[in-house]
Enzyme design. Structure first.
Site, PDB file in Angstrom:
ATOM      1  N   ALA A 132      25.833  80.866 -29.917  1.00  0.00           N
ATOM      2  CA  ALA A 132      27.006  81.497 -30.547  1.00  0.00           C
ATOM      3  C   ALA A 132      28.250  80.649 -30.315  1.00  0.00           C
ATOM      4  CB  ALA A 132      27.210  82.908 -29.992  1.00  0.00           C
ATOM      5  N   PHE A 135      28.364  77.956 -32.799  1.00  0.00           N
ATOM      6  CA  PHE A 135      28.779  78.476 -34.109  1.00  0.00           C
ATOM      7  C   PHE A 135      30.302  78.498 -34.205  1.00  0.00           C
ATOM      8  CE2 PHE A 135      30.234  82.305 -36.410  1.00  0.00           C
ATOM      9  CZ  PHE A 135      29.770  82.028 -37.691  1.00  0.00           C
ATOM     10  N   TYR A 136      30.965  79.041 -33.201  1.00  0.00           N
ATOM     11  CA  TYR A 136      32.426  79.138 -33.229  1.00  0.00           C
ATOM     12  C   TYR A 136      33.093  77.759 -33.144  1.00  0.00           C
ATOM     13  CZ  TYR A 136      31.772  84.130 -32.825  1.00  0.00           C
ATOM     14  OH  TYR A 136      31.407  85.424 -33.066  1.00  0.00           O
ATOM     15  N   ARG A 137      32.533  76.860 -32.342  1.00  0.00           N
ATOM     16  CA  ARG A 137      33.103  75.507 -32.244  1.00  0.00           C
ATOM     17  C   ARG A 137      33.050  74.798 -33.598  1.00  0.00           C
ATOM     18  NH1 ARG A 137      30.539  75.486 -27.049  1.00  0.00           N
ATOM     19  NH2 ARG A 137      28.742  74.435 -27.951  1.00  0.00           N
ATOM     20  N   TYR A 139      33.675  75.963 -36.338  1.00  0.00           N
ATOM     21  CA  TYR A 139      34.803  76.421 -37.149  1.00  0.00           C
ATOM     22  C   TYR A 139      36.154  76.171 -36.472  1.00  0.00           C
ATOM     23  CZ  TYR A 139      31.275  78.273 -40.168  1.00  0.00           C
ATOM     24  OH  TYR A 139      30.195  78.372 -41.019  1.00  0.00           O
TER      25      TYR A 139
END
Length: 161
Positions: A132, A135-137, A139
């Site tokens: 997860a 995933f955030y990195r 963006y």
């Protein structure tokens, strides 16, 4: 079919939601509506039509105060106002179709709109695992130096995208 994203309604079908993580499923089923009624957070759900009540994905936002220690940003007070991306999950049957990114973009747009009326420095997320966090990195979220799965995205960065 493009998913519809809207605020959680009491009669939404939350029981059939399964993202593969029991704590995320249980939160949507048992806590999300209570938190919304108590004004603790707002939950937004993705459905596949305006009339369909089956939740295929969701995210939750809450206001909070974050300590800036560990943020690789200069010249901020010890604490700043932020929006916590408290939850984001996609039903197992809809993973790999871009719904998670679609939900994230909707959440960031919601935060950006809010930041026009209320001073907000950033969005913060506590990633449930390293997958997860990745995933955030992807963006643009950056990790806190002392807690790599706690990530933040400045409002100024959101404005530029």
């Amino acid at each position: 079919m493009e998913p519809q994203i809207r605020r959680l309604k009491e009669d939404d079908d939350r029981k059939s939601f399964d993202c593969g993580v029991s704590s995320m499923n249980d939160w949507l089923r048992n806590i999300a509506n209570q938190h919304q009624k108590k004004n603790l957070s707002r939950t937004y759900v993705a459905t596949l039509s305006d009339t369909h009540q089956e939740v295929v994905g969701y995210y939750a936002l809450a206001a909070f105060l974050v300590e800036t220690e560990g943020m690789p940003v200069k010249r901020l007070p010890d604490k700043v106002s932020a929006v916590l991306l408290a939850r984001l999950a996609v039903n197992k049957n809809h993973k790999g179709q871009g719904l998670g990114a679609y939900l994230l973009m909707h959440a960031l747009d919601t935060v950006l709109t809010t930041s026009m009326a209320v001073g907000v420095q950033c969005v913060v997320v506590d990633a449930i695992d390293e997958n997860a966090a990745g995933f955030y990195r992807k963006y643009g979220f950056e990790p806190f130096t002392d807690a790599p799965r706690r990530l933040f995205l400045p409002i100024e960065t959101i404005k530029q995208t």
